[in-house]
Write a protein that holds these residues in place. Sequence first.
Motif, PDB file in Angstrom:
ATOM      1  N   ASP A 460       0.806  -1.225   0.000  1.00 21.07           N
ATOM      2  CA  ASP A 460       0.000   0.000   0.000  1.00 21.07           C
ATOM      3  C   ASP A 460       0.840   1.276   0.000  1.00 21.07           C
ATOM      4  OD1 ASP A 460       1.121  -0.154   2.442  1.00 21.07           O
ATOM      5  OD2 ASP A 460      -0.745  -0.248   3.599  1.00 21.07           O
ATOM      6  N   ARG A 461       2.167   1.168  -0.094  1.00 21.09           N
ATOM      7  CA  ARG A 461       2.999   2.365  -0.032  1.00 21.09           C
ATOM      8  C   ARG A 461       3.103   3.113  -1.352  1.00 21.09           C
ATOM      9  NH1 ARG A 461       5.692   3.331   4.740  1.00 21.09           N
ATOM     10  NH2 ARG A 461       4.853   1.895   6.277  1.00 21.09           N
ATOM     11  N   GLY A 462       2.771   2.442  -2.460  1.00 19.73           N
ATOM     12  CA  GLY A 462       2.921   3.086  -3.758  1.00 19.73           C
ATOM     13  C   GLY A 462       4.348   3.052  -4.275  1.00 19.73           C
ATOM     14  N   TRP A 463       5.158   2.182  -3.708  1.00 16.42           N
ATOM     15  CA  TRP A 463       6.556   2.114  -4.143  1.00 16.42           C
ATOM     16  C   TRP A 463       6.782   0.995  -5.149  1.00 16.42           C
ATOM     17  CZ3 TRP A 463       8.472   1.760   1.600  1.00 16.42           C
ATOM     18  CH2 TRP A 463       8.222   2.986   2.248  1.00 16.42           C
ATOM     19  N   THR A 464       5.779   0.118  -5.292  1.00 15.63           N
ATOM     20  CA  THR A 464       6.014  -1.113  -6.046  1.00 15.63           C
ATOM     21  C   THR A 464       6.497  -0.832  -7.458  1.00 15.63           C
ATOM     22  OG1 THR A 464       4.173  -1.972  -4.774  1.00 15.63           O
ATOM     23  CG2 THR A 464       5.006  -3.354  -6.564  1.00 15.63           C
ATOM     24  N   ILE A 465       5.773   0.059  -8.166  1.00 13.55           N
ATOM     25  CA  ILE A 465       6.098   0.256  -9.581  1.00 13.55           C
ATOM     26  C   ILE A 465       7.528   0.777  -9.757  1.00 13.55           C
ATOM     27  CG2 ILE A 465       4.973   2.540  -9.493  1.00 13.55           C
ATOM     28  CD1 ILE A 465       5.256   0.263 -12.560  1.00 13.55           C
ATOM     29  N   TRP A 466       7.942   1.684  -8.853  1.00 13.59           N
ATOM     30  CA  TRP A 466       9.293   2.252  -8.995  1.00 13.59           C
ATOM     31  C   TRP A 466      10.345   1.196  -8.730  1.00 13.59           C
ATOM     32  CZ3 TRP A 466       8.279   6.232 -11.596  1.00 13.59           C
ATOM     33  CH2 TRP A 466       7.114   6.961 -11.352  1.00 13.59           C
ATOM     34  N   ASN A 467      10.075   0.329  -7.771  1.00  8.70           N
ATOM     35  CA  ASN A 467      11.021  -0.763  -7.523  1.00  8.70           C
ATOM     36  C   ASN A 467      11.082  -1.731  -8.690  1.00  8.70           C
ATOM     37  OD1 ASN A 467      12.366  -0.681  -4.849  1.00  8.70           O
ATOM     38  ND2 ASN A 467      10.265  -0.300  -4.185  1.00  8.70           N
ATOM     39  N   GLN A 468       9.920  -1.960  -9.308  1.00  7.07           N
ATOM     40  CA  GLN A 468       9.947  -2.909 -10.424  1.00  7.07           C
ATOM     41  C   GLN A 468      10.700  -2.323 -11.609  1.00  7.07           C
ATOM     42  OE1 GLN A 468       5.874  -4.318 -10.828  1.00  7.07           O
ATOM     43  NE2 GLN A 468       6.314  -5.802  -9.212  1.00  7.07           N
ATOM     44  N   LEU A 469      10.523  -1.022 -11.862  1.00  7.21           N
ATOM     45  CA  LEU A 469      11.318  -0.397 -12.928  1.00  7.21           C
ATOM     46  C   LEU A 469      12.810  -0.564 -12.630  1.00  7.21           C
ATOM     47  CD1 LEU A 469       9.353   2.927 -13.601  1.00  7.21           C
ATOM     48  CD2 LEU A 469       9.517   0.910 -15.070  1.00  7.21           C
ATOM     49  N   SER A 470      13.202  -0.283 -11.375  1.00  5.07           N
ATOM     50  CA  SER A 470      14.614  -0.420 -10.998  1.00  5.07           C
ATOM     51  C   SER A 470      15.112  -1.830 -11.240  1.00  5.07           C
ATOM     52  CB  SER A 470      14.804  -0.095  -9.512  1.00  5.07           C
ATOM     53  OG  SER A 470      14.854   1.281  -9.316  1.00  5.07           O
ATOM     54  N   THR A 471      14.315  -2.795 -10.867  1.00  9.96           N
ATOM     55  CA  THR A 471      14.769  -4.174 -10.999  1.00  9.96           C
ATOM     56  C   THR A 471      14.930  -4.560 -12.463  1.00  9.96           C
ATOM     57  OG1 THR A 471      13.687  -4.700  -8.921  1.00  9.96           O
ATOM     58  CG2 THR A 471      14.292  -6.545 -10.335  1.00  9.96           C
ATOM     59  N   VAL A 472      13.974  -4.134 -13.303  1.00  8.00           N
ATOM     60  CA  VAL A 472      14.126  -4.406 -14.738  1.00  8.00           C
ATOM     61  C   VAL A 472      15.403  -3.736 -15.247  1.00  8.00           C
ATOM     62  CG1 VAL A 472      13.127  -4.017 -17.016  1.00  8.00           C
ATOM     63  CG2 VAL A 472      11.659  -4.651 -15.102  1.00  8.00           C
ATOM     64  N   GLY A 473      15.622  -2.502 -14.827  1.00 12.31           N
ATOM     65  CA  GLY A 473      16.828  -1.798 -15.240  1.00 12.31           C
ATOM     66  C   GLY A 473      18.083  -2.544 -14.841  1.00 12.31           C
ATOM     67  N   ALA A 474      18.087  -3.075 -13.629  1.00  8.77           N
ATOM     68  CA  ALA A 474      19.275  -3.804 -13.165  1.00  8.77           C
ATOM     69  C   ALA A 474      19.530  -5.033 -14.030  1.00  8.77           C
ATOM     70  CB  ALA A 474      19.103  -4.195 -11.702  1.00  8.77           C
ATOM     71  N   MET A 475      18.449  -5.694 -14.450  1.00  7.16           N
ATOM     72  CA  MET A 475      18.638  -6.852 -15.335  1.00  7.16           C
ATOM     73  C   MET A 475      19.263  -6.403 -16.663  1.00  7.16           C
ATOM     74  SD  MET A 475      17.531  -9.337 -13.568  1.00  7.16           S
ATOM     75  CE  MET A 475      16.843  -9.263 -11.926  1.00  7.16           C
ATOM     76  N   LEU A 476      18.754  -5.284 -17.190  1.00  5.43           N
ATOM     77  CA  LEU A 476      19.327  -4.747 -18.431  1.00  5.43           C
ATOM     78  C   LEU A 476      20.816  -4.453 -18.253  1.00  5.43           C
ATOM     79  CD1 LEU A 476      17.095  -2.040 -20.145  1.00  5.43           C
ATOM     80  CD2 LEU A 476      17.966  -4.179 -21.059  1.00  5.43           C
ATOM     81  N   LEU A 477      21.147  -3.844 -17.114  1.00  4.68           N
ATOM     82  CA  LEU A 477      22.544  -3.535 -16.828  1.00  4.68           C
ATOM     83  C   LEU A 477      23.384  -4.805 -16.841  1.00  4.68           C
ATOM     84  CD1 LEU A 477      22.764  -0.954 -13.920  1.00  4.68           C
ATOM     85  CD2 LEU A 477      23.909  -0.867 -16.116  1.00  4.68           C
ATOM     86  N   ALA A 478      22.844  -5.829 -16.200  1.00  5.78           N
ATOM     87  CA  ALA A 478      23.585  -7.098 -16.147  1.00  5.78           C
ATOM     88  C   ALA A 478      23.825  -7.610 -17.560  1.00  5.78           C
ATOM     89  CB  ALA A 478      22.822  -8.115 -15.316  1.00  5.78           C
TER      90      ALA A 478
END
Lengths: 547, 265
Positions: A460-478
């Motif tokens: 319920d914090r509203g942080w989920t989407i931003w964390n998911q973008l970050s995680t996708v980005g990290a995979m791209l970086l890898a």
Amino acid sequence: MAVLDHPAENVSPPVAQRAPSWATTLDHKQIGILYIITSLIFMAVGGLEALIIRAQLWVPDSHLVGPDMFNQLFTMHGTTMVFFVVMPMLFGFGNYLIPLMIGARDMAFPRLNAFSYWMFAFGGTLTYLSFLAGGAPNVGWFAYAPLTEYAFSRDHSTDYWILGLMVSGIGTTATAVNLVTTILVMRAPGMSLARVPLFVWMMMFDGVLLIFALPPFTAAAIMLLLDRGLGAHFFDTQAGGSALLWQHLFWFFGHPEVYIMALPAFGIISEVVPVFSRKVIFGYESVAAATVVIGVISMGVWAHHMFTVGMSDALDAIFSGASFLIAVPTGIKMFNWIATIYGGKIRMQSPMLFAVGFLAMFLIGGLTGIMLAAVPIDWQVSDSYFVVGHFHYVLFGGSLFAIMAAYYFWFPKMTGRLLSERLARWHFWLMLAGFNLTFFPMHIAGLLGMPRRIYTYSADRGWTIWNQLSTVGAMLLAVSFLFFFWNLFVSWRRGESSGDDPWDAWTLEWATTSPPAHYNFEEIPIVRSRRPLWDLKHPEDPDWEHE
Amino acid sequence: MNSSEATMAEHGANRETIRMPIETASPLVVSLGITLLCAGCVTNWALSGLGAALLIGGLARWISQLLPGRGEEEHAWVPIDQRARAIERVDVAIESRPRGFIARMQVPAQVHPYSTGVRGGIVGGAAMAIVALAYGLVSGRGIWYPVNLLAAMLLPSMSEMTGAELEQFDATALVLGLVIHTIVSATSGLFYGILLPTLPRYPVLWGGVIAPLLWTGAIYGFMGVLNPVMNSRVDWPWFIASQVVYGATAGLVVVRSKKVPLRPV
Ligand code: HEM
Ligand SMILES: [Cu+2]
């Protein structure tokens, strides 16, 4: 171009074929390569840790690794990236390049040089052995007391952290002494301090910064060890010790450390940008002077990491003001690089690509840094993901983009072969996209109130989407780094042969073969300007007629 | 160890060998010793013992190699065909540009002296201060109000003050305000001075109008985070006016100064 090129059959045998014994070598070039390879291994490990962190934060209420493991992961990730990746990678390039760039045969103290490398390698290994011995350090890379006191950290993990960093710190101090001495006394005839390449300039000042900043840290580590092992009370608040003392000592080292990682990166950019713009660097003196000013100011701003601990208003104001000031010399450097590119005959080959990426990413990191230097903002976003976003733009965007430029620029010098431009472009664009996708959303998550170092959060914090973008980005970086490692591997084996001077560059390292002989130069070159190779190539219009 | 004079001397003798330090494991042994010594503290004291032994042995060997003649050997040069070739001259002319033009080109060719920028910034800052003080008087809030707002950037405690409190004289705020204002004016002026010659054509238009509007826009966007106190209390029309006065004054000082040619390198 192609003045120094050998016919293809004349390429010197690759490093491996000269049967060097890596364990006993004193050659600064081999030691440089050892540094670079070892830090690449640590980079893979530190990156893997980051990926697990991001995987854990992919969904709310995740139980992938659990809280204790999470603490170990971000501690080891931060420690690894700072102490075992960025610093040693820069030392690797410094080791390899500095004697070549100043026309020397080796570092001033070759045995001490080897010793430094081994201290780094063993110190890193010792820190990681903690994983086998029951648990890795889990107190953050800043190891704040009293969390690190025996009362709150009863196993040996914190001791591993202290000991590992002490061992590698001894090596780093030795390197600093070696760098400064080498640059001061080993320069070729005619190479005055006003003529050394800017990379050398910045590595020298880096050494000076290290000599000032590291001893307090080592002292603090020893004090902590005494607290934990022998019942001293330096940081033990229960017995009259001071937890703030740790923070002061740590950040007195920790803030300059950021510049210790950034200055050599600035040096790399100052070498790459002119060569690929076909122009001399704009304002050599002001770049060098700005280095000194940055270094000096950076020693005086450590407490901007402590605005939230409750210092006095006056102290806050002083440290805030000093922090703003750093923007001035840094801005001057940015301006010098841009003015060097401006109007140049630009070649957008891979080193230049990464250099331009550095300029853009570091600018963003610098701007959020200025925001954080304002005390009221810092009070709002301190210890939130905003800060995590900020320092990754500085460290990753600043240091690592520049280091990547260095790989593409100097790989031909080290191996006699070019890295593939096609793979380099894949690497660059994926890295740029992945990097921004990973770290930009962190600013937003931070402004939305997400604290750093939390192992999970509720939906319920509203942080989920931003964390998911970050995680996708990290995979791209890898993925982008897979292209990089693959490129290193295949190009080293069978890349296109580069000749000795593939970029038509101007500094002395390109005046010898690629890779160079053990002793670097048969004949020590005589230097008459800042671009000795230009003078040799253009005898009818040499630089020294204009200086 | 070879100082550059020594190598030159060797070279004078035209030898085909060179003295280099002998490869040695002593640095590795010493550092392994130190590491084990430390590792023993968290594992088993026996390891520390082993470490101490390695440390002493390695050091002894290291030191012995520092004795004259012990640590160096003659090293043959690589075969002739593997050495760097002599560097050949190339024609300086690059494409259709004049000889050597690109490689040494400096853009811009003429600049204002750095000192002019600082001077312009300070004059502009003074002009801006007059506008701010005029605002204080006209609005009836008094001349200390704008000073206090500026100081609030560095003094978090001011964010709790009421409007009336912000109108009072405060010595700390005055000193801080003056320092911030002088530094920011002078450094902005410095940048101004450096940048103006690189902007295309109309320097007065850039310096006096476009640049102040641009940065006022940027400040408008960032003010909420940079200086929340100011943001909640600032009178924007007056603020913009003071920025334009700064820009125009500083720009005028800079533009009217004489340009000097950049020393070519
Ligand atoms: C694949 C790229 C990377 C990712 C996805 C990543 C992600 C993260 C994350 C999620 C944290 C934990 C933040 C927290 O919970 O406080 C962290 C911490 C940290 N990272 Fe990275 N990182 C990456 C690369 C790097 C690089 C290249 C560096 C250094 C040059 C670096 C330096 C640090 C440091 C110093 C910390 C310590 C954070 C703290 O103080 O708690 N990271 N990173
Ligand atoms: Cu800092």
